[in-house]
Design an enzyme around this catalytic site. Sequence first.
Site, PDB file in Angstrom:
ATOM      1  N   HIS A 164       0.847  -1.189   0.000  1.00  0.00           N
ATOM      2  CA  HIS A 164       0.000   0.000   0.000  1.00  0.00           C
ATOM      3  C   HIS A 164       0.881   1.238   0.000  1.00  0.00           C
ATOM      4  O   HIS A 164       2.006   1.217   0.506  1.00  0.00           O
ATOM      5  CB  HIS A 164      -0.923   0.002   1.232  1.00  0.00           C
ATOM      6  CG  HIS A 164      -2.017   1.009   1.151  1.00  0.00           C
ATOM      7  ND1 HIS A 164      -1.877   2.295   1.647  1.00  0.00           N
ATOM      8  CD2 HIS A 164      -3.257   0.939   0.613  1.00  0.00           C
ATOM      9  CE1 HIS A 164      -2.993   2.963   1.411  1.00  0.00           C
ATOM     10  NE2 HIS A 164      -3.843   2.165   0.802  1.00  0.00           N
ATOM     11  N   ASP A 196      -7.881  -5.151  -0.366  1.00  0.00           N
ATOM     12  CA  ASP A 196      -8.284  -5.868  -1.568  1.00  0.00           C
ATOM     13  C   ASP A 196      -8.004  -7.366  -1.475  1.00  0.00           C
ATOM     14  O   ASP A 196      -8.634  -8.155  -2.179  1.00  0.00           O
ATOM     15  CB  ASP A 196      -7.559  -5.301  -2.792  1.00  0.00           C
ATOM     16  CG  ASP A 196      -7.987  -3.888  -3.117  1.00  0.00           C
ATOM     17  OD1 ASP A 196      -9.191  -3.610  -3.027  1.00  0.00           O
ATOM     18  OD2 ASP A 196      -7.124  -3.056  -3.447  1.00  0.00           O
TER      19      ASP A 196
END
Length: 459
Positions: free
Chosen positions: A336, A395
Site C-alpha cells: 500500500h 483488496d
Amino acid sequence: MYGKTLAAPNEQLNQDIQLLCGEYARYNGFDEELCNKFGVKRGLRNADGTGVVAGITQVCNVHGYLLSEGEKLPIDGELTYRGYSITDLIAGAQAENRYSCEETAWLLLLGFLPTGAQLNRFSEILADNRELPENFTEDMIMKVASPNIMNMLARSVLALYTYDPRPDDYSIENVMRQSIELIARMPSIMAAAYQVKKRVYDGRSMYLHNPNPEFSTAQNILRMLRSDKQFTEEEAHLLDLCLTLHSEHGGGNCSTFAVRVLTSAQTDTYSAIAAGIGALKGPRHGGANHKVIEQLEYLKANVYDWDDDNEIREYLRRAVAGEAGDRSGLIYGMGHAVYTKSDPRARVLKQNAMKLAKGTDYEGEFRLLDAVERLAPDVLREKWGSDRTTCANVDLYSGLVYRMLRIPDELHTPLFAIARTAGWCAHRLEELSTGKKIIRPAYKSIVGAHSYVPLAQRG
C-alpha cells in the site's frame, strides 16, 4: 440467440492505427533521468514514497508510518473518519446490532456523530431518494446497456445532471442535497445496470426489484441483486461492514483527488463524481480487488496442497518473477502507498469474514489468502533485495468476501464506488468550502523549438 455481440474492429483501421502508433513512438518519450534532473515528483510522490502535500482536510486521516530523522518507520495502520477510529465506529454499531453505513455517511458529510433521532431521519431521507427518476432506468440504462458496470455508473451519474433542476448550483445547500441523492441512488443504478447487462450481454433473465424503504443500504443491495430478494441478516451486516470500510480513505487517493481537482474548477457535482468513478475503475486503484480474485484462481489451479507453505511460496516466487499468474510480476492485495505493517481495513474485514466462512467451502480459500499474507512479504523482500516492509491491503480479502455473499465478480469495484460516494461528496463539500484555488500542478516542458515547414516541403 440471446446476448449482444460487440462489433469486430475494422481490419484496415487496425492497420492504420498500428502505423500511427509506430510514428508516435518515434516522436514521443523521454529519458527517465530527466525526472531526477528537474526534480519531478512522479505520481505526486516524494522520493521516499510519501505523498506531496496538496492540501489539508478534516474528513479523514490515513496513518501508516512514522518519519524519524528522514527515515520511514513502519507502524500498524490507523484509519480515522472525522477523528473517529474506523474500528471504534464498526465496534459501536456491532455492539448495538445495527448497520453502520448510514451513520458513516452522516459523519463524513457533516463532521460529527448523529443522535438517534438525527440518524433515523437521515435514514428516512436516504430511503425517500433511492428510487431513480421517472423513466430513468428505461431511457438511460436499458436503452444503452454496457458490458461494464463501472462505465454504466459513470454514464448514469452524468445523466442525472439532466434530471436536476439546479445542476450547476454549487452552493453548500445544493451540493449537500445532490450528495444525499447520489449516496441513495448509486445502489439502485448499480443493481439496474447489472440486471440489464445480464439480459443484454449474458442472455440471462433480469429482475428489476424496487428498493424497500424499510431496509438499510446493505439490505437493499442484496434485495435488488438477488432474483428471490432473500438474504440473511448475517450477510447484510457483513456487506454493511464492507461498505463502511470502503467509504473513505483520505484526500490523496486517486479517485478522491480526481473529485477534488474537478471540484476546484467549480464544475457540477455529477461531473466531479463521475471523475471519481472513472479513476476508481482502474486496476491500479479500485479495480485491484478484481485482480486479487483472478490471482486466487491461478493459485487454486497451480497449488496442489493449499496447506503447504513451501508450495505456495514457490508459486509466489514464480509469480513475482513474471513466470506465473498474469505474468505481471505483482502479488495483488499486497502493499500500500501509506500502510506499512498493516492495513486496518484488512484486519477488520478478515476477522469478521472468517466467522462467516468457517465450516463452508470458502474456509479453504480464506486460508489460502492468509498464506499469501504471511508468505508474500518475504518473497517480495527477496525480489527487492531489501528489508522493506509490506502488508496485505483490504483488496486481498474483499473480493472473496463478496463472492461469499454471492455478489458477482463484475460488481466488486462498483460496490467500492457505492461505498466511496459518501467520501467523495464529503471531500467535494470541503473543497468548495476551503479550497479557494483551482488545482493546477506544473509540468516541465522538454521539447525544443521547431520552425514551421509548409505542407508541400514535408517528406
